[in-house]
Design an enzyme around this catalytic site. Structure first.
Site, PDB file in Angstrom:
ATOM      1  N   SER A 186       3.501  -6.591  -4.937  1.00 49.49           N
ATOM      2  CA  SER A 186       4.888  -7.060  -5.004  1.00 49.49           C
ATOM      3  C   SER A 186       5.030  -8.472  -5.555  1.00 49.49           C
ATOM      4  O   SER A 186       6.119  -8.867  -5.945  1.00 49.49           O
ATOM      5  CB  SER A 186       5.533  -6.970  -3.629  1.00 49.49           C
ATOM      6  N   HIS A 214       6.051  -0.432  -2.858  1.00 49.40           N
ATOM      7  CA  HIS A 214       6.826  -0.857  -4.028  1.00 49.40           C
ATOM      8  C   HIS A 214       6.725   0.116  -5.203  1.00 49.40           C
ATOM      9  O   HIS A 214       7.277  -0.146  -6.270  1.00 49.40           O
ATOM     10  CB  HIS A 214       6.395  -2.262  -4.467  1.00 49.40           C
ATOM     11  N   LYS A 244      12.538   0.471   1.176  1.00 48.16           N
ATOM     12  CA  LYS A 244      12.699  -0.251  -0.079  1.00 48.16           C
ATOM     13  C   LYS A 244      13.543   0.574  -1.045  1.00 48.16           C
ATOM     14  O   LYS A 244      14.748   0.632  -0.872  1.00 48.16           O
ATOM     15  CB  LYS A 244      11.332  -0.657  -0.600  1.00 48.16           C
TER      16      LYS A 244
HETATM   17  C1  LIG Z   1       7.262  -3.928   2.720  1.00 50.73           C
HETATM   18  C2  LIG Z   1       5.890  -3.414   2.775  1.00 50.73           C
HETATM   19  C3  LIG Z   1       5.424  -2.765   3.931  1.00 50.73           C
HETATM   20  C4  LIG Z   1       6.258  -2.657   5.171  1.00 50.73           C
HETATM   21  O1  LIG Z   1       7.287  -1.751   5.013  1.00 50.73           O
HETATM   22  P1  LIG Z   1       8.517  -1.720   6.025  1.00 50.73           P
HETATM   23  O2  LIG Z   1       9.019  -0.334   5.917  1.00 50.73           O
HETATM   24  O3  LIG Z   1       9.491  -2.733   5.551  1.00 50.73           O
HETATM   25  O4  LIG Z   1       7.980  -2.027   7.387  1.00 50.73           O
HETATM   26  C5  LIG Z   1       4.155  -2.246   3.902  1.00 50.73           C
HETATM   27  N1  LIG Z   1       3.370  -2.371   2.813  1.00 50.73           N
HETATM   28  C6  LIG Z   1       3.773  -3.003   1.700  1.00 50.73           C
HETATM   29  C7  LIG Z   1       2.862  -3.104   0.524  1.00 50.73           C
HETATM   30  C8  LIG Z   1       5.044  -3.551   1.645  1.00 50.73           C
HETATM   31  O5  LIG Z   1       5.450  -4.186   0.550  1.00 50.73           O
END
Ligand SMILES: *Cc1c(COP(=O)(O)O)cnc(C)c1O
Length: 396
Positions: A186, A214, A244
């Site tokens: 990210s 992502h 996301k």
């Molecule tokens: C945002 C993210 C998470 C966590 O996800 P949530 O559903 O917001 O708890 C896990 N792994 C990665 C790579 C992320 O970017």
């Protein structure tokens, strides 16, 4: 009430953070998350969300959420292992498995606790986990919790992965070895080299785990990075979030039926924490339906990403080597980066600075997350603002 022991711990540490300018105050957002958001009464163009497809405030998702709430109630009432699984949760898992082209899937309450639960359900202190050095915090914590020996591999360096895998295998110290990586990173927007990873994993008998937080909804027509490379049957754990691109909340693992059967009896957040709300599950199903029937949103996301990148590069900014819509604008110096982001905000653009320790020293950046919901006019406004602030701060 004051507890002296607690206060003696908290006070100096909070003060130290404030003194160093590292105490993060969180903005209050007055309304829904979208291409524009309201903060302190000001309308800002939002380039800080992970709401890639604009689903978090989509009328169709909201409608399904409300309908499911009417039908099932606001909460699931208990953990699934004790009080049963609602039809809507089963439906979500079936849809996820279809969408990810796997035999089965399991949903968790968040991506973070999914990683905590899924990694530690399979890996133990007799095992080793090879982890890309830039993996997400939830992967790092999940690996720690498992008790397995964690072996760092250099970021996206396949020669280093091969070297670590070879050494770990030849040492004879471990029962199982896993390789775990983000699907899309990210901070830089670079994509995991799935075909090479699969080849190395096959050579050394590694278990493979891709966290596609992502990548889901972005890569592979929405189905993610693994699908993008046509390797859905080669990666053991396809983990993703529902928070996301999907716009709601939750996490999941898609994989073989046996793996999912095991996670349903061993992943602790599944066993000991109440499931997603019925409304959230229903909204996620609707998001998957829309992604399948309306690929235009994903096309728009990519189009916007390409447009923003080209515009910033043309202005003379360093935009790194992103392979996805994620658009870092690398400023370098930490203070200058923070100043840049503050000036953008004053000019109506909400794009956050990301500095050490989240990214290496001297690579401070403003990270831009364009979405399908941004219009061309908004992006032009963003580019004009970048030009103004860039010249003012002598970055370009
Ligand atoms: C945002 C993210 C998470 C966590 O996800 P949530 O559903 O917001 O708890 C896990 N792994 C990665 C790579 C992320 O970017």
């Amino acid at each position: 009430m004051t507890n002296k022991v607690l206060n003696d711990f908290l006070e100096p540490q909070l003060q130290a953070l404030r003194d160093q300018g590292l105490y993060n105050t969180i903005d209050t957002v007055e309304g829904p998350n979208g291409a524009k958001i309201k903060v302190n009464g000001a309308e800002l163009i939002n380039l800080s969300s992970n709401n890639y497809l604009g689903f978090s405030n989509d009328d169709r998702l909201k409608k399904k959420c409300i309908e499911a709430t009417e039908q099932y109630g606001v909460g699931a009432g208990a953990v699934r292992t004790i009080n049963g699984t609602m039809t809507i949760h089963n439906e979500l898992e079936t849809r996820l498995a279809e969408f990810k082209h796997t035999e089965a899937a399991i949903a968790f309450q968040s991506g973070f606790n999914c990683n905590m639960g899924a990694i530690s359900a399979v890996m133990t202190k007799k095992d080793a986990i090879i982890s890309d050095e830039l993996n997400h915090a939830s992967i790092i914590d999940g690996c720690r919790l498992s008790g397995a020996k964690v072996l760092r591999a250099k970021h996206q360096d396949m020669d280093d992965l091969r070297r670590v895998a070879k050494e770990a295998t030849e040492s004879g110290l471990y029962e199982k070895i896993m390789y775990i990586t983000d699907g899309v990173f990210s901070m830089d927007g670079d994509v995991a080299k799935i075909p090479e990873i699969v080849a190395i994993a096959e050579e050394f008998g590694l278990i493979t785990y891709v966290d596609d937080a992502h990548g889901s909804g972005v890569m592979g027509k929405g189905a993610g990075t693994v699908k993008h490379f046509g390797m859905s049957d080669k990666i053991d754990f396809q983990m993703g979030t529902l928070s996301k691109a999907i716009g709601v909340v939750g996490g999941y693992v898609a994989g073989s039926q046996q793996l999912i059967d095991w996670l349903k009896v061993r992943a602790r957040p599944f066993l000991f924490s109440t499931s997603l709300t019925p409304g959230a599950a229903a909204a996620c199903i609707e998001a998957i339906d829309i992604m399948e029937s309306d690929p235009e949103r994903m096309e728009k996301l990519w189009e916007n990403g390409t447009y923003l990148k080209a515009g910033l590069a043309k202005l003379g900014f360093d935009i790194g080597h992103s392979e996805t819509p994620i658009t870092p604008c690398i400023i370098g110096d930490e203070n200058l980066t923070q100043q840049f982001s503050r000036r953008l905000l004053e000019e109506g653009v909400y794009a956050k600075s990301i500095v050490f320790p989240t990214v290496p020293k001297g690579t401070g950046r403003v990270r831009n997350m364009p979405t399908a919901a941004h219009t061309r006019e908004m992006l032009d406004e963003v580019l004009a603002t970048y030009e103004k602030v860039g010249k003012e701060l002598k970055v370009i």
